[in-house]
Design an enzyme around this catalytic site. Sequence first.
Site, PDB file in Angstrom:
ATOM      1  CD  GLU A 168     183.788  83.819  92.354  1.00  0.00           C
ATOM      2  OE1 GLU A 168     183.368  83.074  93.254  1.00  0.00           O
ATOM      3  OE2 GLU A 168     183.089  84.188  91.397  1.00  0.00           O
ATOM      4  CD  GLU A 198     178.895  79.355  90.276  1.00  0.00           C
ATOM      5  OE1 GLU A 198     177.743  78.987  90.554  1.00  0.00           O
ATOM      6  OE2 GLU A 198     179.735  79.651  91.136  1.00  0.00           O
TER       7      GLU A 198
HETATM    8  C1  XIL Z   1     178.828  84.369  97.242  1.00  0.00           C
HETATM    9  C2  XIL Z   1     178.982  85.516  98.215  1.00  0.00           C
HETATM   10  O1  XIL Z   1     180.300  85.553  98.666  1.00  0.00           O
HETATM   11  C3  XIL Z   1     178.042  85.337  99.369  1.00  0.00           C
HETATM   12  O2  XIL Z   1     178.069  86.491 100.215  1.00  0.00           O
HETATM   13  C4  XIL Z   1     176.617  85.104  98.879  1.00  0.00           C
HETATM   14  O3  XIL Z   1     175.782  84.799  99.966  1.00  0.00           O
HETATM   15  C5  XIL Z   1     176.578  83.950  97.882  1.00  0.00           C
HETATM   16  O4  XIL Z   1     177.490  84.214  96.834  1.00  0.00           O
HETATM   17  N1  XIL Z   1     180.754  81.795  93.282  1.00  0.00           N
HETATM   18  C6  XIL Z   1     180.427  83.050  92.863  1.00  0.00           C
HETATM   19  C7  XIL Z   1     180.165  84.114  93.850  1.00  0.00           C
HETATM   20  O5  XIL Z   1     180.489  83.313  91.655  1.00  0.00           O
HETATM   21  O6  XIL Z   1     179.252  85.079  93.383  1.00  0.00           O
HETATM   22  C8  XIL Z   1     179.691  83.571  95.163  1.00  0.00           C
HETATM   23  O7  XIL Z   1     179.607  84.636  96.102  1.00  0.00           O
HETATM   24  C9  XIL Z   1     180.639  82.492  95.644  1.00  0.00           C
HETATM   25  C10 XIL Z   1     180.691  81.354  94.661  1.00  0.00           C
END
Ligand code: XIL
Length: 485
Positions: free
Chosen positions: A288, A171
């Site tokens: 994701e 990101e």
């Molecule tokens: C999220 C996790 O799922 C949560 O448990 C944590 O509290 C915050 O991060 N984009 C990403 C991930 O790249 O690392 C994030 O994961 C979700 C959004």
Amino acid sequence: MRFCTPRPVRRGLARGLLLLLPLAGRAEALVPEDCAEPASECALAEAARQAGAFVGAAISNPELPAERATIPRDFNGITAENAMKWGSLAPAVGRYDFERSDAIADFAVANDLRLRGHTLLWRDQLPADLEAVVEASPDPASKLRQLIEEHLSTVVPRYREAVSVWDVVNEPLDTFTGELDRQTLFGRTLGEAYLDEAFRRVHELDPDAQLVLNEFFFDYDLASPLGQKARGFVDLVQRLLDRGVPVHGVGVQAHFGLPAIGPLPTRAQFEGFLRTLAGIGVAIELTELDVSLKWFLGEPDPLAAQADFYGEIVGACMAVAACTAVTTWGIDDSRTWLDSFPPFDLAAPQEPLLFDGSLEPKPAYFAVRDALAAREGVFHERAARLVTAFDEALAAGDLKGREAPLRWTRNALGRAGLRLAGGHYRAACDRLDRAGRLLGDRRPGVGSAQVVRGRGTAGLAERVRALGVALDCGNRRFTEDGVAR
Ligand code: XIL
């Protein structure tokens, strides 16, 4: 494409599974079920393997019931949902505790899973004191560079064996504009150079790892006003490649939670974005994926509508040759970040995953499996392997027969490959059928009628399988060469 094939995959597991199949003394028993068959009962991971792809899940602890129930049966890849983020590895600068990340890495190695290292540099979940340490330095840029170097050289070599893919930077862009996010510690202290430096350094530390730039999007339509972030991402990747930075792949997070900005993308918009990325020469994966059920509550059958959307998204990935992996952000609906992470928690429960809270596969599971199994082009590769295997079997003296029919058979196989490359499945099937007949397989049920009734690729699979049987001694080669992988 720079890196279309992920780092060599340990194939031990696939072979092990083949050996477990009931052999019953018949060569065809070596060929597992074809997941593209309409009535296939393949588990998800087998469908991915047959598609030459990976299907993964984000996990927190390999010992939990969901992880134990579904891996490796359903997932041949994993990502640590949190355990490999900088702040999880080192709650305070330099104070590393690898217990949870090592457990995940060991689990990946033991189960032959593709492990995505997530993530080396991200604005969130950093060591609690990192920012203060950097800001307190008379030369914050040098200090941050030094700390990044210490982090990368501590973590990347440690996981060289286990990690196949690193999300080197997560990101990097501003949430809306598609410009570099200069609010983050990295962006404001080092500018865009931090990406160049990180990718180059990780490549030195692990030259075999596939290096990925991971990002999320609200809108995938490059032509729309809201598509400016997607456009900014394409531009950033292009700039990095132009500067010779070793970016091998891009991760499209593909979160479809609520609340959201803008509607769900159409299949064409989503696939168009993937094709644009493929066109600039990088591998792609959906890193994701989750899809809130809340989008579909107005539909007569919300679970079926959710499944359809999952099928479209994974189908889009499978339609793009450079897209080789799909990871869901979690396993089952009882544990999803969308239910606890603001602002998504407002819409809890979002039920966004492939399994329900009782670990039963949802309709979305089967939609994803079918989308993986329907990957075209794999059959083309298989036909090419058939020719190779045929040649090898012939050279090894495994094929008996008169010279002319064997030559015709080989020609038929070659032509089948050409037709497959052109997407002419039925014509290819006819060639394969002919080759099968020439090789002496006259069993009932192997005629072209099946091809006409089948779904094209499914009918072709039947033909490929028949050939495998007909080739007898060659069958084992086919299996190892990937026909039945
Ligand atoms: C999220 C996790 O799922 C949560 O448990 C944590 O509290 C915050 O991060 N984009 C990403 C991930 O790249 O690392 C994030 O994961 C979700 C959004």
